[in-house]
Design a protein around this motif. Structure first.
Motif, mmCIF file in Angstrom:
data_model
loop_
_atom_site.group_PDB
_atom_site.id
_atom_site.type_symbol
_atom_site.label_atom_id
_atom_site.label_comp_id
_atom_site.label_asym_id
_atom_site.label_seq_id
_atom_site.Cartn_x
_atom_site.Cartn_y
_atom_site.Cartn_z
ATOM 1 N N PHE A 120 3.910 2.653 3.134
ATOM 2 C CA PHE A 120 3.053 2.413 1.969
ATOM 3 C C PHE A 120 2.003 3.515 1.808
ATOM 4 C CE2 PHE A 120 4.221 -2.249 2.530
ATOM 5 C CZ PHE A 120 5.123 -2.214 1.481
ATOM 6 N N ASN A 121 1.537 4.052 2.928
ATOM 7 C CA ASN A 121 0.610 5.181 2.840
ATOM 8 C C ASN A 121 1.294 6.405 2.233
ATOM 9 O OD1 ASN A 121 -2.275 5.059 3.923
ATOM 10 N ND2 ASN A 121 -1.178 3.835 5.449
ATOM 11 N N ASP A 122 2.560 6.608 2.591
ATOM 12 C CA ASP A 122 3.309 7.733 2.029
ATOM 13 C C ASP A 122 3.517 7.549 0.527
ATOM 14 O OD1 ASP A 122 3.431 8.910 4.495
ATOM 15 O OD2 ASP A 122 5.507 8.304 4.913
ATOM 16 N N VAL A 123 3.831 6.322 0.123
ATOM 17 C CA VAL A 123 4.025 6.042 -1.309
ATOM 18 C C VAL A 123 2.742 6.319 -2.075
ATOM 19 C CG1 VAL A 123 4.495 4.274 -3.037
ATOM 20 C CG2 VAL A 123 5.859 4.346 -0.937
ATOM 21 N N ILE A 124 1.618 5.797 -1.550
ATOM 22 C CA ILE A 124 0.341 5.991 -2.231
ATOM 23 C C ILE A 124 -0.078 7.453 -2.221
ATOM 24 C CG2 ILE A 124 -2.132 5.443 -2.105
ATOM 25 C CD1 ILE A 124 -1.322 2.660 -1.115
ATOM 26 N N GLY A 125 0.315 8.167 -1.166
ATOM 27 C CA GLY A 125 -0.002 9.591 -1.105
ATOM 28 C C GLY A 125 0.607 10.354 -2.266
ATOM 29 N N PRO A 159 -0.584 7.457 -6.116
ATOM 30 C CA PRO A 159 -1.771 6.660 -5.782
ATOM 31 C C PRO A 159 -2.004 5.459 -6.686
ATOM 32 C CG PRO A 159 -2.381 8.781 -6.759
ATOM 33 C CD PRO A 159 -0.925 8.853 -6.444
ATOM 34 N N ASP A 160 -1.442 5.463 -7.879
ATOM 35 C CA ASP A 160 -1.655 4.356 -8.806
ATOM 36 C C ASP A 160 -0.555 3.298 -8.759
ATOM 37 O OD1 ASP A 160 -4.030 5.483 -9.777
ATOM 38 O OD2 ASP A 160 -2.940 6.744 -11.195
ATOM 39 N N ASN A 161 0.362 3.433 -7.793
ATOM 40 C CA ASN A 161 1.418 2.427 -7.696
ATOM 41 C C ASN A 161 0.801 1.098 -7.260
ATOM 42 O OD1 ASN A 161 3.574 0.826 -6.041
ATOM 43 N ND2 ASN A 161 4.740 2.226 -7.309
ATOM 44 N N LYS A 162 0.823 0.124 -8.132
ATOM 45 C CA LYS A 162 0.133 -1.141 -7.903
ATOM 46 C C LYS A 162 0.718 -1.918 -6.726
ATOM 47 C CE LYS A 162 -1.296 -1.694 -12.729
ATOM 48 N NZ LYS A 162 -2.707 -1.377 -12.440
ATOM 49 N N VAL A 163 2.050 -1.978 -6.661
ATOM 50 C CA VAL A 163 2.676 -2.774 -5.597
ATOM 51 C C VAL A 163 2.360 -2.192 -4.228
ATOM 52 C CG1 VAL A 163 4.868 -3.580 -4.648
ATOM 53 C CG2 VAL A 163 4.521 -3.566 -7.120
ATOM 54 N N ALA A 164 2.445 -0.873 -4.081
ATOM 55 C CA ALA A 164 2.154 -0.245 -2.792
ATOM 56 C C ALA A 164 0.710 -0.504 -2.377
ATOM 57 C CB ALA A 164 2.423 1.254 -2.870
ATOM 58 N N ASN A 165 -0.220 -0.418 -3.323
ATOM 59 C CA ASN A 165 -1.627 -0.681 -3.012
ATOM 60 C C ASN A 165 -1.838 -2.127 -2.565
ATOM 61 O OD1 ASN A 165 -3.705 1.605 -3.630
ATOM 62 N ND2 ASN A 165 -2.191 1.783 -5.265
ATOM 63 N N LEU A 166 -1.225 -3.058 -3.277
ATOM 64 C CA LEU A 166 -1.399 -4.481 -2.950
ATOM 65 C C LEU A 166 -0.759 -4.827 -1.599
ATOM 66 C CD1 LEU A 166 -0.779 -6.108 -6.454
ATOM 67 C CD2 LEU A 166 -2.973 -5.813 -5.263
ATOM 68 N N GLN A 167 0.413 -4.250 -1.346
ATOM 69 C CA GLN A 167 1.092 -4.553 -0.082
ATOM 70 C C GLN A 167 0.354 -3.933 1.104
ATOM 71 O OE1 GLN A 167 3.377 -6.773 0.107
ATOM 72 N NE2 GLN A 167 3.579 -6.975 -2.115
ATOM 73 N N LEU A 168 -0.184 -2.733 0.893
ATOM 74 C CA LEU A 168 -0.955 -2.106 1.975
ATOM 75 C C LEU A 168 -2.235 -2.894 2.234
ATOM 76 C CD1 LEU A 168 -1.102 0.208 3.971
ATOM 77 C CD2 LEU A 168 -2.192 1.616 2.207
ATOM 78 N N ALA A 169 -2.820 -3.454 1.197
ATOM 79 C CA ALA A 169 -4.013 -4.289 1.363
ATOM 80 C C ALA A 169 -3.719 -5.469 2.282
ATOM 81 C CB ALA A 169 -4.496 -4.786 0.000
ATOM 82 N N GLN A 170 -2.539 -6.058 2.122
ATOM 83 C CA GLN A 170 -2.161 -7.203 2.966
ATOM 84 C C GLN A 170 -2.015 -6.795 4.431
ATOM 85 O OE1 GLN A 170 -2.160 -10.418 1.870
ATOM 86 N NE2 GLN A 170 -3.023 -9.343 0.081
ATOM 87 N N ILE A 171 -1.591 -5.567 4.655
ATOM 88 C CA ILE A 171 -1.478 -5.086 6.040
ATOM 89 C C ILE A 171 -2.867 -4.983 6.671
ATOM 90 C CG2 ILE A 171 -0.875 -3.092 7.467
ATOM 91 C CD1 ILE A 171 1.510 -2.620 5.635
ATOM 92 N N TYR A 172 -3.819 -4.451 5.907
ATOM 93 C CA TYR A 172 -5.189 -4.352 6.430
ATOM 94 C C TYR A 172 -5.792 -5.733 6.683
ATOM 95 C CZ TYR A 172 -5.678 0.712 5.943
ATOM 96 O OH TYR A 172 -5.560 2.062 6.109
ATOM 97 N N LEU A 173 -5.425 -6.692 5.864
ATOM 98 C CA LEU A 173 -5.945 -8.058 6.048
ATOM 99 C C LEU A 173 -5.293 -8.766 7.233
ATOM 100 C CD1 LEU A 173 -6.162 -9.262 2.327
ATOM 101 C CD2 LEU A 173 -8.061 -8.688 3.870
ATOM 102 N N SER A 174 -4.085 -8.304 7.624
ATOM 103 C CA SER A 174 -3.373 -8.954 8.728
ATOM 104 C C SER A 174 -3.863 -8.479 10.093
ATOM 105 C CB SER A 174 -1.864 -8.676 8.609
ATOM 106 O OG SER A 174 -1.575 -7.306 8.885
ATOM 107 N N ARG A 175 -4.685 -7.453 10.096
ATOM 108 C CA ARG A 175 -5.142 -6.896 11.359
ATOM 109 C C ARG A 175 -6.260 -7.741 11.970
ATOM 110 N NH1 ARG A 175 -5.082 -0.343 10.113
ATOM 111 N NH2 ARG A 175 -2.809 -0.133 10.295
#
Length: 285
Positions: free
Chosen positions: A227-232, A235-251
Motif C-alpha cells: 500500500f505504501n508503494d501504491v500511494i508512492g 498518492p490520491d488513490n482512496k482505497v490504498a489510503n483507507l486500507q493503509l489507515a487500517q494497518i496503522y490502526l491494527s498496530r
C-alpha cells in the motif's frame, strides 16, 4: 496503408521476374497471376496464387520471397516467418533473407512464450507466469514481441483476481495475499506503461480483497509495503489510503495520527477523521 507498404516490398521481387513467352511451368503461371492480382491491389488473391505456385514448385525462390512480403503486409507474422525461412534455405547466401528469417523466428518464439506464461497464470502459477512476461518486456528489442507480452500481462489481471478469489474460497489466505499482490503490481506496471494518472479499474477491488485476506490470515500488517508503494505512485488513490489507515490502526499501540491523515486523504467522513484525531490527542496525554 498496408497496400502501399506491400507494394514497396513486393514490387522489387515481382518486377525482377523476367517475362517469358510460350510454355510456362505451372509454378510460374501462378507467380505471374500473383503479379497481376498484386497490380490490382488484391493482396489476398495474390497470396493464394503464390501458395499455388509454391505447391507446384516448393523450390520457387521468388514465390517464397513474394509470399513472405505479402504475409508481412497482411500482418501474418507466422506466415512471413515460414516463408522467409524457406527462402533463406533456398538461398543461404542472401544475408537479408537470413536476417528476416531470424527476426521472425525470434518474434514467433516470444509470442509463444507470452502464451505459455498466460497459461501458467491460468493454472495458478501466477508468480512464475507474471515474472516470465515481465522478463520478455524488459529483454526483447522487438516492439511487436514486447507489445504481445504487454497485452498478455494486461489480460492476466482478471485471471489473477479469479485465482485469488478461489484461494480465498479455499481459505488459502497467504496464497491469496501473494496472488492479489501480483495483480495489483501488474496494474501498477500497466498504468506506468500507458502513462496513466490512476490505476486500472481492477486494482481497487483487489486492494480490498488483499486486506481481507491479510485479516483472515491473522497478518494485518502483511500489505504495509504494497500500500505504501501504491500511494508512492498514486498518492490520491482512496482505497490504498483507507486500507493503509487500517494497518496503522491494527498496530499496538495504534497510530491514530497517521491513520487520521490517511483516512482524510482517502475521503473518509469528517466525523470519522475527527474521532481518530481525538483518539490521537488522548494517547499523547
Amino acid at each position: 496503408m498496408r497496400t502501399a507498404i506491400a507494394r514497396a516490398l513486393i514490387l522489387p521481387v515481382l518486377l525482377a521476374i523476367p517475362f517469358v513467352s510460350g510454355c510456362q511451368s505451372e509454378s510460374k503461371k501462378h507467380l505471374y497471376a500473383a503479379e497481376d492480382l498484386f497490380e490490382k491491389r488484391d493482396l489476398d488473391g495474390a497470396k493464394k496464387e503464390l501458395e499455388l505456385s509454391i505447391k507446384a514448385d516448393p523450390n520457387n525462390l521468388d514465390a517464397h520471397k513474394s509470399l513472405a512480403h505479402i504475409d508481412e503486409a497482411l500482418g501474418d507474422q507466422e506466415g512471413a516467418a515460414k516463408e522467409y525461412m524457406a527462402a533463406s534455405t533456398l538461398d543461404p547466401t542472401d544475408q537479408k533473407l537470413l536476417d528476416q528469417a531470424r527476426l521472425y523466428k525470434q518474434l514467433e518464439d516470444m509470442a509463444n512464450s507470452s502464451g505459455q506464461a498466460l497459461d501458467k497464470i491460468k493454472a495458478g502459477q501466477v508468480t512464475e507466469g507474471v515474472a516470465q512476461l515481465k522478463d520478455i518486456i524488459t529483454t526483447t528489442r522487438i516492439p511487436a514481441a514486447r507489445e504481445k507480452a504487454v497485452n498478455a500481462l494486461s489480460d492476466s489481471i482478471a485471471i489473477i483476481e479469479k485465482v485469488g478469489d478461489q484461494q480465498m474460497t479455499d481459505k488459502k489466505y497467504p496464497d491469496a495475499i501473494t496472488t492479489y499482490e501480483q495483480g495489483i503490481r501488474v496494474e501498477m506496471l500497466m498504468a506506468r506503461a500507458h502513462k496513466m494518472d490512476t490505476l486500472g479499474p481492477d486494482a481497487d477491488p483487489m486492494m480490498t480483497k488483499i486486506s481481507e485476506a491479510a485479516k483472515d490470515a491473522g497478518t494485518p500488517d502483511a500489505n504495509f509495503k504494497l500500500f505504501n508503494d501504491v500511494i508512492g505512485d498514486y498518492p490520491d488513490n482512496k482505497v490504498a489510503n483507507l486500507q493503509l489507515a487500517q494497518i496503522y490502526l491494527s498496530r499496538t499501540p495504534p497510530d491514530y495520527d497517521t491513520a487520521a491523515d490517511l483516512e482524510e486523504r482517502g475521503g473518509a467522513p469528517d466525523d470519522q477523521v475527527r474521532k481518530l484525531r481525538d483518539m490521537a490527542k488522548k494517547h499523547r496525554k
